[in-house]
Design a protein around this motif. Structure first.
Motif, PDB file in Angstrom:
ATOM      1  N   GLY A  81       0.811  -1.213   0.000  1.00 27.55           N
ATOM      2  CA  GLY A  81       0.000   0.000   0.000  1.00 27.55           C
ATOM      3  C   GLY A  81       0.844   1.263   0.000  1.00 27.55           C
ATOM      4  O   GLY A  81       2.008   1.253   0.394  1.00 27.55           O
ATOM      5  N   THR A  82       0.229   2.364  -0.438  1.00 28.91           N
ATOM      6  CA  THR A  82       0.922   3.658  -0.453  1.00 28.91           C
ATOM      7  C   THR A  82       0.003   4.721   0.136  1.00 28.91           C
ATOM      8  O   THR A  82      -1.184   4.501   0.351  1.00 28.91           O
ATOM      9  N   ARG A  86      -0.763   3.383   3.921  1.00 33.62           N
ATOM     10  CA  ARG A  86       0.560   2.963   4.426  1.00 33.62           C
ATOM     11  C   ARG A  86       0.790   3.523   5.833  1.00 33.62           C
ATOM     12  O   ARG A  86       1.290   2.834   6.711  1.00 33.62           O
ATOM     13  N   TYR A  89      -1.314   1.491   8.208  1.00 32.94           N
ATOM     14  CA  TYR A  89      -0.649   0.192   8.412  1.00 32.94           C
ATOM     15  C   TYR A  89       0.532   0.334   9.373  1.00 32.94           C
ATOM     16  O   TYR A  89       0.693  -0.471  10.309  1.00 32.94           O
ATOM     17  N   TRP A 150      -5.163  -7.496   1.420  1.00 36.13           N
ATOM     18  CA  TRP A 150      -5.658  -6.230   0.915  1.00 36.13           C
ATOM     19  C   TRP A 150      -4.643  -5.477   0.062  1.00 36.13           C
ATOM     20  O   TRP A 150      -4.987  -4.918  -0.969  1.00 36.13           O
ATOM     21  N   TRP A 151      -3.370  -5.398   0.540  1.00 39.91           N
ATOM     22  CA  TRP A 151      -2.334  -4.663  -0.179  1.00 39.91           C
ATOM     23  C   TRP A 151      -1.041  -5.462  -0.250  1.00 39.91           C
ATOM     24  O   TRP A 151       0.011  -4.997   0.204  1.00 39.91           O
TER      25      TRP A 151
END
Length: 154
Positions: A81-82, A86, A89, A150-151
């Motif tokens: 993710g970004t 992120r 997270y 998810w990512w």
């Protein structure tokens, strides 16, 4: 089963532990409100069985976690993710890690006090252990979902 299956197994152990911890908490609260001694005793026995089960499941998680990271020789699992997700997270991860280390001490200590019958101290420790253990169990599942479902990294 392969090494790649272990994270899913570990997330399952964490999810089961979450259910057991919450249900154990519900039963001890019911016991504290119960006026009938027989029903109170039954609630306490159920609480003990649920919490013992949560300890066993959490121990199985720990074995799986150590096995996974030992077999991977500490290899890092990148997050895919970004942006804002992120950051979310990383906040979850950075709070999960030190609290998980604390739980490795708090749970056995709280459990030992109950086994010894020192329920005054057990309750005092459990006031801290319960919410932290619950948080670690839930965020453990979230970390798994973030990393592997998810990512996942490309």
């Amino acid at each position: 089963m392969t090494v790649r299956d272990i994270p899913t197994l570990n997330a399952t152990f964490n999810a089961i532990a979450t259910v057991l911890i919450v249900t154990g908490f519900v039963f001890i609260k019911r016991a504290q409100r119960e006026t009938d001694p027989a029903r109170r005793a039954a609630h306490v026995r159920t609480h003990r069985a649920l919490m013992l089960s949560a300890v066993v499941v959490s121990a199985l998680f720990l074995v799986g976690y150590l096995t996974y990271h030992g077999l991977r020789r500490g290899a890092h699992t990148p997050f895919g993710g970004t942006g804002a997700i992120r950051t979310v997270y990383l906040i979850i991860l950075w709070t999960h890690i030190p609290l998980a280390a604390a739980i490795a001490f708090l749970v056995p200590r709280t459990f030992l006090l109950a086994i010894k019958g020192d329920f005054v101290r057990h309750r005092a420790w459990a006031k801290w252990t319960f919410p932290l253990w619950l948080y670690v169990s839930v965020t453990g599942v979230l970390v798994y979902l973030f990393l592997y479902r998810w990512w996942p990294a490309a």
